[in-house]
Design an enzyme around this catalytic site. Structure first.
Site, PDB file in Angstrom:
ATOM      1  N   ASN A 109       8.668   4.047   4.281  1.00  7.97           N
ATOM      2  CA  ASN A 109       8.514   3.562   5.653  1.00  7.97           C
ATOM      3  C   ASN A 109       9.826   2.948   6.112  1.00  7.97           C
ATOM      4  OD1 ASN A 109       5.766   2.985   4.142  1.00  7.97           O
ATOM      5  ND2 ASN A 109       5.328   3.414   6.279  1.00  7.97           N
TER       6      ASN A 109
ATOM      7  N   CYS B  94       5.292   9.315   0.651  1.00  9.42           N
ATOM      8  CA  CYS B  94       3.876   9.698   0.531  1.00  9.42           C
ATOM      9  C   CYS B  94       3.729  10.796  -0.519  1.00  9.42           C
ATOM     10  CB  CYS B  94       3.326  10.188   1.870  1.00  9.42           C
ATOM     11  SG  CYS B  94       1.630  10.787   1.749  1.00  9.42           S
TER      12      CYS B  94
ATOM     13  N   HIS C 168       7.965   6.568   9.110  1.00  8.25           N
ATOM     14  CA  HIS C 168       8.798   6.726   7.904  1.00  8.25           C
ATOM     15  C   HIS C 168      10.222   7.045   8.363  1.00  8.25           C
ATOM     16  CE1 HIS C 168       5.775   6.696   4.574  1.00  8.25           C
ATOM     17  NE2 HIS C 168       4.994   6.693   5.641  1.00  8.25           N
TER      18      HIS C 168
ATOM     19  N   ARG D 132       0.836  -1.202   0.000  1.00  6.57           N
ATOM     20  CA  ARG D 132       0.000   0.000   0.000  1.00  6.57           C
ATOM     21  C   ARG D 132       0.879   1.263   0.000  1.00  6.57           C
ATOM     22  NH1 ARG D 132      -0.804   4.731   2.452  1.00  6.57           N
ATOM     23  NH2 ARG D 132      -0.571   3.788   4.508  1.00  6.57           N
ATOM     24  N   ASP D 133       1.538   1.518   1.090  1.00 11.33           N
ATOM     25  CA  ASP D 133       2.319   2.752   1.200  1.00 11.33           C
ATOM     26  C   ASP D 133       3.478   2.745   0.206  1.00 11.33           C
ATOM     27  OD1 ASP D 133       2.677   5.233   2.321  1.00 11.33           O
ATOM     28  OD2 ASP D 133       3.002   4.531   4.357  1.00 11.33           O
TER      29      ASP D 133
ATOM     30  N   HIS E 271       3.235   3.800  12.998  1.00 11.79           N
ATOM     31  CA  HIS E 271       3.521   3.759  11.555  1.00 11.79           C
ATOM     32  C   HIS E 271       4.581   4.825  11.287  1.00 11.79           C
ATOM     33  CE1 HIS E 271       2.181   3.684   7.189  1.00 11.79           C
ATOM     34  NE2 HIS E 271       2.693   4.902   7.246  1.00 11.79           N
TER      35      HIS E 271
HETATM   36  N1  COA Z   1     -12.791   4.662  -4.337  1.00 11.15           N
HETATM   37  C1  COA Z   1     -12.994   4.860  -5.653  1.00 11.15           C
HETATM   38  N2  COA Z   1     -13.536   5.970  -6.176  1.00 11.15           N
HETATM   39  C2  COA Z   1     -13.891   6.934  -5.293  1.00 11.15           C
HETATM   40  C3  COA Z   1     -13.709   6.796  -3.921  1.00 11.15           C
HETATM   41  C4  COA Z   1     -13.126   5.591  -3.439  1.00 11.15           C
HETATM   42  N3  COA Z   1     -12.901   5.388  -2.142  1.00 11.15           N
HETATM   43  N4  COA Z   1     -14.153   7.901  -3.320  1.00 11.15           N
HETATM   44  C5  COA Z   1     -14.621   8.721  -4.291  1.00 11.15           C
HETATM   45  N5  COA Z   1     -14.451   8.131  -5.477  1.00 11.15           N
HETATM   46  C6  COA Z   1     -14.799   8.657  -6.806  1.00 11.15           C
HETATM   47  C7  COA Z   1     -16.206   9.241  -6.851  1.00 11.15           C
HETATM   48  O1  COA Z   1     -17.139   8.238  -7.114  1.00 11.15           O
HETATM   49  C8  COA Z   1     -16.070  10.235  -7.982  1.00 11.15           C
HETATM   50  O2  COA Z   1     -16.071   9.530  -9.207  1.00 11.15           O
HETATM   51  P1  COA Z   1     -16.598  10.219 -10.575  1.00 11.15           P
HETATM   52  O3  COA Z   1     -15.702  11.395 -10.831  1.00 11.15           O
HETATM   53  O4  COA Z   1     -16.453   9.122 -11.578  1.00 11.15           O
HETATM   54  O5  COA Z   1     -18.008  10.613 -10.259  1.00 11.15           O
HETATM   55  C9  COA Z   1     -14.658  10.778  -7.792  1.00 11.15           C
HETATM   56  O6  COA Z   1     -13.932   9.760  -7.065  1.00 11.15           O
HETATM   57  C10 COA Z   1     -14.636  12.060  -6.995  1.00 11.15           C
HETATM   58  O7  COA Z   1     -15.370  11.871  -5.781  1.00 11.15           O
HETATM   59  P2  COA Z   1     -15.310  12.909  -4.564  1.00 11.15           P
HETATM   60  O8  COA Z   1     -16.125  12.359  -3.464  1.00 11.15           O
HETATM   61  O9  COA Z   1     -15.611  14.280  -5.105  1.00 11.15           O
HETATM   62  O10 COA Z   1     -13.826  12.778  -4.124  1.00 11.15           O
HETATM   63  P3  COA Z   1     -12.616  13.798  -4.275  1.00 11.15           P
HETATM   64  O11 COA Z   1     -12.275  14.057  -5.692  1.00 11.15           O
HETATM   65  O12 COA Z   1     -12.852  14.954  -3.376  1.00 11.15           O
HETATM   66  O13 COA Z   1     -11.422  12.883  -3.674  1.00 11.15           O
HETATM   67  C11 COA Z   1     -10.841  11.045  -2.240  1.00 11.15           C
HETATM   68  C12 COA Z   1     -11.511  12.387  -2.354  1.00 11.15           C
HETATM   69  C13 COA Z   1     -10.717  10.710  -0.778  1.00 11.15           C
HETATM   70  C14 COA Z   1     -11.683   9.991  -2.930  1.00 11.15           C
HETATM   71  C15 COA Z   1      -9.468  11.096  -2.944  1.00 11.15           C
HETATM   72  O14 COA Z   1      -8.793  12.258  -2.546  1.00 11.15           O
HETATM   73  C16 COA Z   1      -8.620   9.908  -2.608  1.00 11.15           C
HETATM   74  O15 COA Z   1      -8.910   8.784  -3.024  1.00 11.15           O
HETATM   75  N6  COA Z   1      -7.516  10.087  -1.870  1.00 11.15           N
HETATM   76  C17 COA Z   1      -6.655   9.015  -1.509  1.00 11.15           C
HETATM   77  C18 COA Z   1      -5.499   9.559  -0.810  1.00 11.15           C
HETATM   78  C19 COA Z   1      -4.539   8.483  -0.406  1.00 11.15           C
HETATM   79  O16 COA Z   1      -4.684   7.302  -0.662  1.00 11.15           O
HETATM   80  N7  COA Z   1      -3.488   8.930   0.245  1.00 11.15           N
HETATM   81  C20 COA Z   1      -2.447   8.090   0.687  1.00 11.15           C
HETATM   82  C21 COA Z   1      -2.820   7.357   1.902  1.00 11.15           C
HETATM   83  S1  COA Z   1      -2.470   8.198   3.401  1.00 11.15           S
HETATM   84 ZN    ZN Z   2       2.918   6.209   5.563  1.00 14.75          ZN
END
Ligand code: COA
Ligand code: ZN
Length: 312
Positions: free
Chosen positions: A260, A251, A220, A19-20, A218
């Site tokens: 990490n 990240c 890094h 994942r990370d 957790h």
């Molecule tokens: N899995 C898959 N798709 C997702 C989702 C999820 N968990 N959450 C939202 N979406 C999709 C929505 O369905 C939407 O799809 P569309 O454009 O086809 O309609 C799109 O993403 C935007 O949705 P929205 O709720 O407006 O989300 P956003 O654009 O504000 O993004 C997150 C928010 C949380 C979904 C996004 O920032 C994200 O996935 N971040 C992950 C960060 C991460 O993993 N960081 C490292 C770990 S610490």
């Molecule tokens: Zn991390």
């Protein structure tokens, strides 16, 4: 070992490279290669793996094939696979895939939460409430882990005091009443020192210790403190440590942070205290070598550069 330090007998290691680590690699890795890496980790005796995240594939394209990876290991019932989720949609997708442990991530700092999951801390906590309600009402036999990101330092706001962690953890625990929780204090940027880790764990345990709460760390390794921080966390109550094979990672939402703490370096240190992890170090190094050869990965590990015959 005749030691005045009384290390615990066992520590759970959660391998987070899938994942990370994988999320830090820009080029899309073939699904089959990721599956081979997870299999190599399993072969080394690791029992807990954060196998990926159910996030927006626009945010992290590398995680788009997570469903296929989870499916590939559906018959490994003895393994404890977890997956990171940032919201309800992620939790729904994870549960539908068969994942039995959700890792809900929320940052302690507002700016990092905005940058990471594009919402305020309070709206992330609203999402946690919906997930917790669902887990309670459906009587899912699903574990919940809370990853509190930026517990020690935020790339935008600087040092984080334990009281800020306390405020978010207090709200989260209230939301999760009746659910057993593992809470990970995450050093997202790798800037924490062992003394800050000891202070946070001590203060937060004074406020939150409970039979229904387990503590994790957790870390890094950006400033080279990863192993020391993890050991201080264990000495101050953490029973679970996250680490990444070969130190793979970084990240994308914490500029400058490296991977990490390398799992193999951590296992070596824990072995020095006769702390059981269940991991076979030589076999783990085989997995770490495979992970280090992934194209585009940034790795950092001490043990991998020591001649193998000197490692046992
Ligand atoms: N899995 C898959 N798709 C997702 C989702 C999820 N968990 N959450 C939202 N979406 C999709 C929505 O369905 C939407 O799809 P569309 O454009 O086809 O309609 C799109 O993403 C935007 O949705 P929205 O709720 O407006 O989300 P956003 O654009 O504000 O993004 C997150 C928010 C949380 C979904 C996004 O920032 C994200 O996935 N971040 C992950 C960060 C991460 O993993 N960081 C490292 C770990 S610490
Ligand atoms: Zn991390």
């Amino acid at each position: 070992m005749n030691s005045p330090f009384h290390p615990p007998k066992t520590v759970d290691i959660v391998e987070v490279a899938p994942r990370d680590g994988f999320q830090s690699i820009h080029e899309l890795l073939p699904t089959a290669g990721k599956i081979q890496c997870v299999q190599a980790l399993i072969d080394s005796g690791i029992t807990r793996i954060e196998i990926g995240s159910f996030v927006s594939s626009k945010a992290i394209p590398q995680m788009a094939d997570i469903g296929n990876i989870v499916a590939a290991f559906s018959d490994h019932t003895g393994m404890r696979f977890s997956a990171l989720v940032p919201n309800l949609k992620g939790a729904d997708r994870a549960l539908a895939s068969g994942i039995k442990e959700l890792v809900f991530v929320v940052s302690v700092s507002e700016t990092h939460n905005q940058s990471n999951v594009r919402q305020s801390v309070d709206s992330s906590l609203d999402g946690l409430k919906t997930i917790a309600d669902r887990l309670r009402s459906e009587k899912h036999s699903v574990r919940l882990r809370l990853d509190l990101a930026t517990c020690f330092d935020c790339p935008y706001e600087g040092e984080i005091q334990w009281q800020q962690v306390d405020a978010v953890l207090g709200k989260a625990r209230n939301i999760c009443k009746g659910i057993e929780l593992e809470v990970a204090l995450c050093d997202t940027t790798g800037r924490a020192t062992p003394y800050q880790v000891a202070n946070h764990f001590t203060r937060l345990r004074e406020r939150h210790d409970s039979p229904s709460l387990k503590w994790a760390f957790h870390g890094h390794d950006t400033f080279g403190m990863g192993v020391a921080n993890a050991l201080f966390a264990v000495q101050h109550g953490a029973t679970t440590l996250d680490a990444s094979a070969a130190g793979l990672g970084g990240c994308p939402f914490a500029p400058g942070a490296t991977g990490n703490t390398a799992t193999e370096d951590l296992i070596y240190a824990l072995q020095g205290g006769h702390i059981q992890t269940g991991v076979n170090l030589p076999l783990f190094l085989v997995a770490a070598d495979a992970i280090a050869t992934l194209p585009g990965g940034q790795t950092a590990s001490h043990l991998r550069s020591v001649p193998r015959e000197r490692v046992n």
